[in-house]
Write an enzyme that holds these catalytic residues in place. Structure first.
Site, PDB file in Angstrom:
ATOM      1  N   THR A 152       0.116   3.651  -5.217  1.00  0.00           N
ATOM      2  CA  THR A 152       1.477   3.178  -4.951  1.00  0.00           C
ATOM      3  C   THR A 152       2.044   3.990  -5.962  1.00  0.00           C
ATOM      4  O   THR A 152       1.871   4.302  -7.128  1.00  0.00           O
ATOM      5  CB  THR A 152       2.441   2.468  -5.020  1.00  0.00           C
ATOM      6  OG1 THR A 152       2.373   1.206  -3.381  1.00  0.00           O
ATOM      7  CG2 THR A 152       3.802   2.564  -4.943  1.00  0.00           C
TER       8      THR A 152
ATOM      9  N   HIS B 298       0.574  -1.225   0.150  1.00  0.00           N
ATOM     10  CA  HIS B 298      -0.108   0.053   0.019  1.00  0.00           C
ATOM     11  C   HIS B 298       0.899   1.476   0.096  1.00  0.00           C
ATOM     12  O   HIS B 298       1.864   1.691   1.388  1.00  0.00           O
ATOM     13  CB  HIS B 298      -1.270   0.236   0.860  1.00  0.00           C
ATOM     14  CG  HIS B 298      -1.666   1.317   1.314  1.00  0.00           C
ATOM     15  ND1 HIS B 298      -1.666   1.943   2.841  1.00  0.00           N
ATOM     16  CD2 HIS B 298      -2.277   1.861   0.134  1.00  0.00           C
ATOM     17  CE1 HIS B 298      -2.654   3.361   2.367  1.00  0.00           C
ATOM     18  NE2 HIS B 298      -3.261   3.202   1.307  1.00  0.00           N
ATOM     19  N   SER B 299       0.608   2.144  -0.671  1.00  0.00           N
ATOM     20  CA  SER B 299       1.472   3.091  -1.176  1.00  0.00           C
ATOM     21  C   SER B 299       3.081   3.235  -0.874  1.00  0.00           C
ATOM     22  O   SER B 299       3.059   2.290  -2.564  1.00  0.00           O
ATOM     23  CB  SER B 299       0.704   4.156   0.377  1.00  0.00           C
ATOM     24  OG  SER B 299       1.449   5.345   0.028  1.00  0.00           O
ATOM     25  N   MET B 300       3.436   4.273  -0.169  1.00  0.00           N
ATOM     26  CA  MET B 300       4.808   3.556  -0.268  1.00  0.00           C
ATOM     27  C   MET B 300       5.384   2.468  -0.136  1.00  0.00           C
ATOM     28  O   MET B 300       6.918   1.532  -0.767  1.00  0.00           O
ATOM     29  CB  MET B 300       5.494   4.535   0.806  1.00  0.00           C
ATOM     30  CG  MET B 300       5.165   5.736   0.461  1.00  0.00           C
ATOM     31  SD  MET B 300       6.284   6.480  -1.587  1.00  0.00           S
ATOM     32  CE  MET B 300       8.202   6.821  -0.732  1.00  0.00           C
TER      33      MET B 300
END
EC number: 3.1.-.-
Length: 917
Positions: A197, A168-170
């Site tokens: 991301t 998730h995300s970074m």
């Protein structure tokens, strides 16, 4: 007050710019559909079992942990290792939680229960207290976690050799970075799914380490595309996700790397909703789709995720790109038997509808194609029965009843209320008949429709309105024919700065039952489609804007696909949405605003220094901002440099000077060049600079009033000393703080010291003015006496009220500049504070070099007054530097914000040196 130095015309302009910026911000933060995600719930109490890491590993990474998710009896069983399932590692984003794994973990557990645990997944999750700041360290930790996880399955019959990763995300970027590690084996990861991301670039490039990390990861994936065989899926949240815009999540389309897919959640079949940055991990529709894909990826022989990359890509395409309303089959049967005791009904009309309700027999409706091919180009069929059985076939060279048919159901498309199929007849010359199958049903009702049509009758061109029409004009098409399907071609629509409102008005004849129409915005160069469902008759408004621009060599046209009712007439109107255009400017370029704000402040700062040099007095900040902060002083230079870089000789000279790439060229490569965007941002930046200056000025006055209420300050200093006795000690202490802890902390402390000095000066000036007699002659005599004293003594300068006011004007601008430096350094300070119990010293520290220069500079500036520098030989040079530096901020800092402070400290340093030269 700062307001008094601005005329009404300029004040009206600043208020108008606030209104414009508010429109753009409103569109970004509120101008999207409501959250249609269903919440995912746990059936039993979630438990997170901490996995014990080897002592050396735990000591090396004290801030990081690894957990195994479980519920109820499943959690109890797996407290005794080893494990027997399929490992999946969830990587949370920046400041995320390991507990975010519970949504997909719980849904996967329910799915495993449904198949009596024939297969099941073990979900692991990482925890890092704060991510941004040590991405390289976290990447190495994930590598160690993968090896630790695989050891938990040792000795099992179907022990896994690799793990699947959901990032998730970074966390998704960290997963991609694993491949850049020198000792990492690529086959340790069998699948990578990233959620929201930012793959292309950081959302806010506030330090060079993040930018370098991105460059390392993306360059590796580009240069090693042939060797990377990792199937990767990137899912974006759409317009609801204002933290990470979807354009940043699209993986680079490489000719050698065909195992990568990028899709927006609004286009995912059976999801069809936009998600915000957090709901993407718990949105039930999306997590159900992900879990279905995971179970279809299992190899029955190894009881692990398949190693066949073609199958993996096929499964992901089936669930995330185009769902035919059938269960996934690796090798589906193309030819189907159509025998049995069924009724065969020939249909010879070009348009046909059948309502099935309590049918006791199976019925095959056959459509002969020979005569239809002479008149029509396409056939369209739809069914409201959304089961997964095959429902439409093609007969090969058959004149009567078919015994076998080509299963065309695999070419159908699932939509929220129907499954539909459109065929171009010339693509199937061997088919003699089209067969629609209606099963026997009891107690349920559904409708099947088919029609033959000419493509030109159902493809309607609608040129979009001009960008600068501001919504005052519109274009309209009227659909009077009674068709089931239309394509509205949106001509001249392919740039991210375009935004429109499309209004679809449906008018129906006498209709007793509720009718549903589906409007699908289809973007052929990117999987970012969106759907709107409307009950007709109605008036439906659709927002139309892009996440990614149309590639240069792409000739496709954006489409509004309309799945309509034959009983209704439709009117489609398009007009430019000015508020959404501003929203696109903020969405794509809002991160560059600090650079434009600092550029405007630098221009005003240079004007103040020059007024001090030329007239001996410092003008008000707002006056100089109005006079000096002009776009034509900055933008033309950037445009000229960009133009010259197109010439080989200039580019070679540029490279010899080791100058970085121009930010405008970076934006062009990402198809993010808006017309006049730099002008718009400059106006927004000037407006922000004005209101931030007003805020800082008011804050200083309020703090000085508070100071006066608590403690009466001394009078204005009689003898000005650039270096007070405590200044060297304070500077050394702050430098030591920067070296041993965090550079951003030292910058903040220095800033607070500087603000304290200015507040004290303001309070002293207020006290001085209140204590002066009312007699103006006496005031003039006192002023003349102080001026005489200034001229007679160079080394012992006396500070008059006028000099104090001039100094406060200058310090107000400096505070404004320093405030933005502090704000840009805040992420490093936050990261350090969150990890303080693990690491006392921030390493790497992006703010440390800047702190070493700023600390003594701010210390000297805190004791600097205009009377002490107006005769400096360096003042003229110092007043000329802010202009080229303002150009440099825009040229090199708009997409690399960490460079902005580097352009700010130079004029501040020159200002401080004016005390000595």
């Amino acid at each position: 007050m700062l307001l008094h130095s601005v005329n009404l015309c300029n004040l009206a302009f600043y208020v108008f710019m606030v209104f414009m910026a508010t429109l753009g911000l409103w569109d970004v933060f509120f101008g999207f559909e409501e959250n249609k995600c269903s919440m995912s719930y746990m059936f039993e109490y979630p438990e997170y079992q901490k996995i014990e890491l080897p002592k050396k590993l735990a000591k090396r990474y004290p801030a990081y942990e690894l957990y195994l998710y479980g519920e109820g009896s499943y959690a109890e069983e797996h407290k005794i290792l080893p494990l027997t399932g399929i490992p999946v590692l969830f990587l949370p984003g920046n400041a995320g939680s390991y507990k975010q794994v519970r949504s997909i973990g719980s849904i996967a557990l329910r799915k495993a229960e449904d198949i009596d645990f024939k297969y099941h997944f073990d979900f692991f999750s990482n925890w890092w207290h704060c991510m941004v700041g040590s991405l390289q360290k976290q990447t190495k930790f994930v590598h160690e976690c993968i090896k630790t996880i695989l050891k938990l399955y040792k000795g099992q019959e179907f022990a896994p050799k690799s793990v699947a990763i959901i990032g998730h995300s970074m966390g998704g970027l960290v997963a991609r970075a694993l491949l850049t590690l020198t000792n990492f084996k690529h086959d340790l990861i069998n699948l990578l799914i990233t959620q929201a991301t930012p793959h292309v670039a950081p959302v806010m490039p506030l330090d060079r380490f993040i930018t370098d990390f991105y460059m390392t990861v993306n360059n590796y994936w580009i240069l090693n595309a042939r060797q990377i065989n990792l199937t990767t899926l990137s899912v974006a949240g759409g317009f609801r996700d204002y933290q990470v815009r979807s354009g940043l999540t699209f993986l680079p389309k490489l000719s050698h790397h065909t195992s990568a897919l990028s899709v927006v959640s609004s286009a995912v079949p059976k999801t069809w909703v936009s998600t915000d940055h957090l709901s993407i991990v718990w949105c039930k529709q999306l997590q159900l789709t992900t879990v279905r894909a995971f179970f279809d990826l299992i190899d029955a022989d190894t009881k692990q995720i398949t190693q066949n990359s073609k199958k993996k890509l096929a499964v992901l395409t089936h669930h995330f790109i185009r769902h035919p309303s059938k269960h996934f089959e690796e090798n589906p049967a193309i030819i189907s038997d159509l025998t049995g005791t069924s009724m065969w009904v020939p249909v010879k009309v070009s348009k046909w509808t059948y309502v099935a309700y309590n049918e006791s027999e199976k019925i095959y409706f056959t459509f002969p194609l020979e005569n239809h091919r002479k008149i029509y180009t396409h056939v369209y069929c739809q069914s409201t029965m959304l089961d997964t059985n095959s429902w439409i076939f093609g007969c090969i060279n058959s004149t009567s009843m078919c015994r076998q048919g080509v299963d065309l159901s695999w070419k159908a498309e699932l939509l929220p209320t129907i499954k539909s199929l459109t065929l171009r007849l010339q693509d199937y010359p061997s088919l003699s008949q089209l067969v629609v199958y209606v099963p026997s049903v009891h107690g349920s009702k559904f409708v099947v429709d088919c029609e033959f049509f000419k493509r030109e009758a159902r493809s309607i061109q609608l040129p979009v309105t001009h960008l600068f029409s501001f919504g005052l004009s519109s274009r309209k098409v009227v659909i009077n024919t009674s068709g089931l399907y239309y394509n509205i071609e949106l001509l001249n629509f392919g740039q991210i700065y375009q935004a429109f409102k499309i209004n679809v008005v449906s008018k129906c004849s006498a209709v007793k039952e509720e009718i549903t129409s589906i409007y699908k915005l289809h973007i052929p160069w990117s999987y970012e489609d969106s759907l709107t469902i409307a009950q007709v008759p109605s008036s439906t408004e659709i927002s139309v804007k892009l996440h990614s621009a149309q590639p240069e060599n792409d000739n496709h046209v954006a489409l509004l696909k309309m799945y309509t009712s034959s009983d209704c007439k439709y009117e489609v109107t398009v007009k430019t949405s000015f508020s959404q255009i501003l929203g696109q400017v903020v969405r794509f370029h809002g991160g560059a605003l600090p650079a434009y704000v600092v550029s405007s402040i630098l221009l005003a700062y240079g004007g103040q220094l020059y007024s001090l040099f030329s007239t001996g007095c410092c003008l008000e900040y707002a006056t100089m901002l109005d006079k000096e902060a002009k776009p034509y002083k900055v933008d033309p230079f950037v445009i000229i440099i960009k133009f010259l870089l197109g010439y080989k000789w200039f580019k070679e000279l540029w490279d010899v000077l080791l100058l970085p790439e121009l930010d405008a060229i970076v934006l062009t490569s990402q198809s993010m060049c808006f017309p006049l965007v730099s002008l718009i941002l400059f106006l927004f930046g000037t407006c922000t600079a004005y209101w931030s200056g007003l805020l800082s000025s008011v804050s200083v006055r309020l703090l000085s009033s508070l100071w006066l209420a608590l403690k009466r300050p001394s009078e204005l200093p009689k003898d000005i000393k650039m270096i007070s006795p405590d200044l060297p000690f304070l500077t050394i202490v702050l430098i030591i703080v920067s070296w041993t802890t965090c550079g951003a902390l030292a910058i903040l402390l220095s800033y607070l010291y500087y603000v304290f000095k200015i507040v004290h000066l303001q309070a002293s000036l207020t006290t001085f003015k209140n204590s002066q007699p009312v007699n103006p002659k006496h005031s003039r005599r006192s002023e003349k006496k102080s001026n005489h004293h200034k001229d007679s003594s160079v080394h012992h300068l006396h500070l008059s009220a006028n000099d104090a006011e001039d100094s406060l004007r200058m310090h107000s601008t400096v505070i404004n500049l320093l405030t933005w430096i502090v704000l840009l350094s805040m992420p490093s300070l936050i990261y350090w504070l969150k990890n303080l119990r693990y690491y006392f010293k921030l390493n790497p520290d992006p703010c440390k070099p800047l702190a070493f220069i700023l600390i003594p500079t701010m210390a000297i500036l805190g004791n600097t007054y205009t009377v002490s520098i107006k005769s400096s030989k360096l003042l003229k040079t110092a007043s000329q530097f802010p202009l080229p530096l303002a150009v440099g901020v825009i040229a090199f800092g708009s997409t690399h914000l960490y460079r902005v402070p580097c352009f700010v400290f130079i004029p501040l340093l020159l200002h401080a040196l004016c005390n000595f030269m």
